[in-house]
Design a protein around this motif. Structure first.
Motif, PDB file in Angstrom:
ATOM      1  N   ALA A  86      42.292  33.208  37.243  1.00  0.00           N
ATOM      2  CA  ALA A  86      41.423  32.118  36.806  1.00  0.00           C
ATOM      3  C   ALA A  86      42.102  30.776  37.019  1.00  0.00           C
ATOM      4  N   ALA A  87      43.391  30.704  36.670  1.00  0.00           N
ATOM      5  CA  ALA A  87      44.120  29.447  36.835  1.00  0.00           C
ATOM      6  C   ALA A  87      44.177  29.054  38.305  1.00  0.00           C
ATOM      7  N   ALA A  88      44.443  30.054  39.173  1.00  0.00           N
ATOM      8  CA  ALA A  88      44.538  29.762  40.599  1.00  0.00           C
ATOM      9  C   ALA A  88      43.201  29.249  41.123  1.00  0.00           C
ATOM     10  N   VAL A  89      42.100  29.934  40.721  1.00  0.00           N
ATOM     11  CA  VAL A  89      40.772  29.496  41.157  1.00  0.00           C
ATOM     12  C   VAL A  89      40.514  28.071  40.688  1.00  0.00           C
ATOM     13  N   GLY A  90      40.912  27.790  39.431  1.00  0.00           N
ATOM     14  CA  GLY A  90      40.737  26.450  38.885  1.00  0.00           C
ATOM     15  C   GLY A  90      41.436  25.406  39.727  1.00  0.00           C
ATOM     16  N   ILE A  91      42.679  25.708  40.102  1.00  0.00           N
ATOM     17  CA  ILE A  91      43.453  24.744  40.894  1.00  0.00           C
ATOM     18  C   ILE A  91      42.796  24.527  42.260  1.00  0.00           C
TER      19      ILE A  91
END
Lengths: 476, 144
Positions: free
Chosen positions: A170-175
């Motif tokens: 999720a964090a990677a997608v957010g970035i």
């Protein structure tokens, strides 16, 4: 030591650096990026020249700051834990970061952190800092090192059961979204071919495929993270023969972290069994310790590992029967409250659906999912009921509760410095109360949920004798 | 004190409704509903809850422990041993000063264990603060 600051400074400012490179390209003037790099390296070097620390008879002091001078000093007798943290670069150069823990919660700049201490000086520094008792004692008595637990590769089987992998995705997608790459991707050739392929396979199949990919990725990621963070974990206890001693925890494959806890500050431990981990026979162990924050990584003693290991370690830290002993149940009222709480929402949902069915036709899947929710809620309630229990015995208070995140708190009665009995309106009508034991350690307040009201004060009195002397504390 | 303390925000709310009515007189049903809700709130929080709180509210400082009982819907009894007291604070807000009252907060090393005795007579508050500070200063070790 001189190398670490500039390199970390450059790494930390990487976005800025990329920005300056882009700027350099677009203006056709490469001096921009060179200038930025020089500034950062210069700042790192200046930090090294301006940071000093000193240790005298009763104080530890750190001065730092390039533009703004900062002096942080702390009395040596307040030092309660010491943790070190060596990232890859630090390890290559034989350096570590030393973090000194005192009672209060410090973050950011106010945290006492000594960056880049030579690793071979570390043992001496640790001995000096943690010895508020005369340091000569350790010379006379042979120091006994006892390994309490050692990391096994089989512990990895518990790591996919947490949500760290999903969180990382999720964090990677957010970035990725933040950088705007998705917008560029949407009208690219690749996206169109992907969509075409998805249409060929059918929507359901592609969604399922996507879900499988996400799950596999999250499993791989969380296993990898767990391996890198907790690989080589060793928990040892070092006694100096006088009853005092330290717990020493070391873990990490690439970035080595060490924590040293003073056993005299230990007030117990929490055995945590999240539902999935529990189903596979695992548990994690947190220390309840004065001067160490109760939540997160700071208090962690063992990551998810076989239950028997965690229990054995906690038993050796507390006492016999504290960890595995039978708990006293909280009775039918507490059980009824668990059931009501779990079933109120599904019941309301079912009533709503029933009401709706008079007006419009309710599709079958709505009823089916409603039924599924009822079943899940019932299972949850049964599990929560089974978990509830407490025990006061031999100077320890044990409380267990919860289902999704079941925890068994074992608190030393001597460390309890206050009691609260809380009753909501419904609890008063049901004749139960929530007992909160206040301590200076861990998460500060440990709750014993829904004890029968007439028992609440006697539990408190059994754990702390001073409660029994107070006449107010007897009235239910 | 509790009644006045509760009355202030409700007065503001009622005033806001009057302003709303004068600015925008459409939808009379909505206005009536809001007025009824406000009236109900005023009756409950200004005339019922303060007396309820007053009936629950108890405190005592014994030889060994500080004890309080507070709340109305959710009631709480809290006890802390005097030997573990770390600081004693006295606060007086504007309303407290108007009524000659003071609050005493007795903190221990745990953030979950602070005992707060509210709405004491000011001189009583000063006296127990002094008494507790004396006891706390002779306390042993660092009380954790």
């Amino acid at each position: 030591m001189l190398l670490v600051h500039p390199v970390h400074e450059v790494l930390r400012q990487l976005p800025l650096l990329i920005g300056s490179v882009v700027l350099g390209y677009s203006t056709g003037n490469p001096m921009w990026s060179v200038g930025a790099l020089v500034l950062m390296v210069g700042y790192g070097v200046a930090r090294w020249f301006t940071t000093t620390y000193r240790l005298d008879a009763d104080q530890l002091q750190r001065r730092e700051g390039v533009l703004q001078r900062n002096v942080l000093s702390l009395p040596r007798n307040r030092i309660r834990s010491l943790s070190t943290d060596a990232r890859l670069l630090h390890r290559l150069l034989g350096l570590t970061v030393v973090r000194v823990g005192t009672g209060h919660e410090a973050e950011g700049d106010t945290e006492f952190e000594l960056d880049a201490i030579r690793s071979d000086e570390l043992a001496a520094l640790r001995a000096v800092l943690l010895a508020d008792a005369p340091s000569t004692a350790s010379d006379e008595v042979p120091v006994a090192d006892r390994v309490l637990a050692r990391w096994q590769p089989t512990w990895l089987r518990y790591s996919p059961l947490s949500f760290t992998g999903l969180a990382m995705i999720a964090a990677a997608v957010g970035i990725v979204y933040q950088t705007g790459a998705v917008a560029a991707f949407e009208d690219s050739q690749l996206a169109r071919t992907g969509l075409d392929a998805a249409e060929r396979f059918g929507v359901l199949a592609s969604v399922a495929l996507g879900a499988v990919v996400v799950v596999v990725m999250s499993v791989v990621l969380s296993v990898a993270r767990s391996l890198v963070t907790f690989g080589n974990l060793v928990l040892t206890r070092r006694d100096d023969g006088t009853g005092a001693g330290v717990l020493h925890l070391e873990h990490g494959l690439l970035r080595v972290r060490e924590h040293t806890f003073d056993v005299r500050r230990l007030r117990g431990g929490t055995l945590r069994e999240p539902l999935l981990v529990r189903k596979f026979g695992g548990a994690r162990l947190d220390a309840v310790m004065t001067g160490v924050g109760g939540a997160g990584e700071a208090s962690l003693l063992l990551p998810p590992c076989p239950r028997a290991t965690a229990e054995a370690v906690l038993t050796s830290l507390t006492g016999p029967d504290v960890v595995t002993g039978e708990l006293r149940r909280h009775g039918a009222t507490a059980a009824r409250r668990r059931w009501t709480r779990a079933l109120v929402f599904p019941a309301a949902l079912a009533l709503g659906l029933a009401g709706l069915s008079f007006v419009v036709a309710v599709p079958t899947w709505a009823w089916v999912s409603c039924g599924a929710i009822v079943v899940v809620a019932a299972l949850l309630a049964a599990d929560r009921t089974r978990a509830l229990g407490h025990r006061v015995d031999g100077g320890w208070l044990v409380a267990r509760a919860g289902s999704l995140d079941r925890r068994r708190d074992c608190i030393a009665a001597a460390g309890i410095i206050g009691w609260t009995v809380r009753q909501t309106l419904f609890q008063r009508r049901a004749g139960v109360a929530t007992l909160v034991a206040a301590t200076a350690a861990g998460v500060k307040g440990y709750r014993v949920l829904d004890v029968p009201a007439e028992l609440a004060w006697s539990v408190a009195a059994a754990a702390s004798p001073w409660v029994a002397d107070n006449e107010w504390a007897r009235v239910p | 004190m509790w009644a006045v303390g509760a009355a202030i925000p409700w007065t503001v709310l009622a005033a806001a409704q009057v302003v709303w009515l004068s600015l925008d007189a459409r939808l009379p049903v909505l206005h009536v509903a809001a007025a009824i809700a406000t009236a109900f709130g005023v009756v409950l929080f200004v005339f019922v809850v303060p007396f309820w709180r007053y009936r629950v509210h108890r405190w005592e400082i014994g030889a060994q422990a500080v004890y309080t009982r507070t709340g109305w819907l959710t009631q709480e009894r809290r006890i802390a041993p005097i030997s573990r007291v770390q600081t004693v604070d006295t606060q007086r807000g504007p309303l407290d000063r108007l009524f000659g009252l003071a609050n005493v907060t007795v903190t221990t090393a745990s953030s979950a264990g602070a005992v707060r005795i509210i709405a004491l007579d000011a001189d009583v508050a000063d006296r127990i603060a002094a008494q507790l500070t004396d006891i706390a200063s002779i306390g042993e070790l660092d009380a954790t």
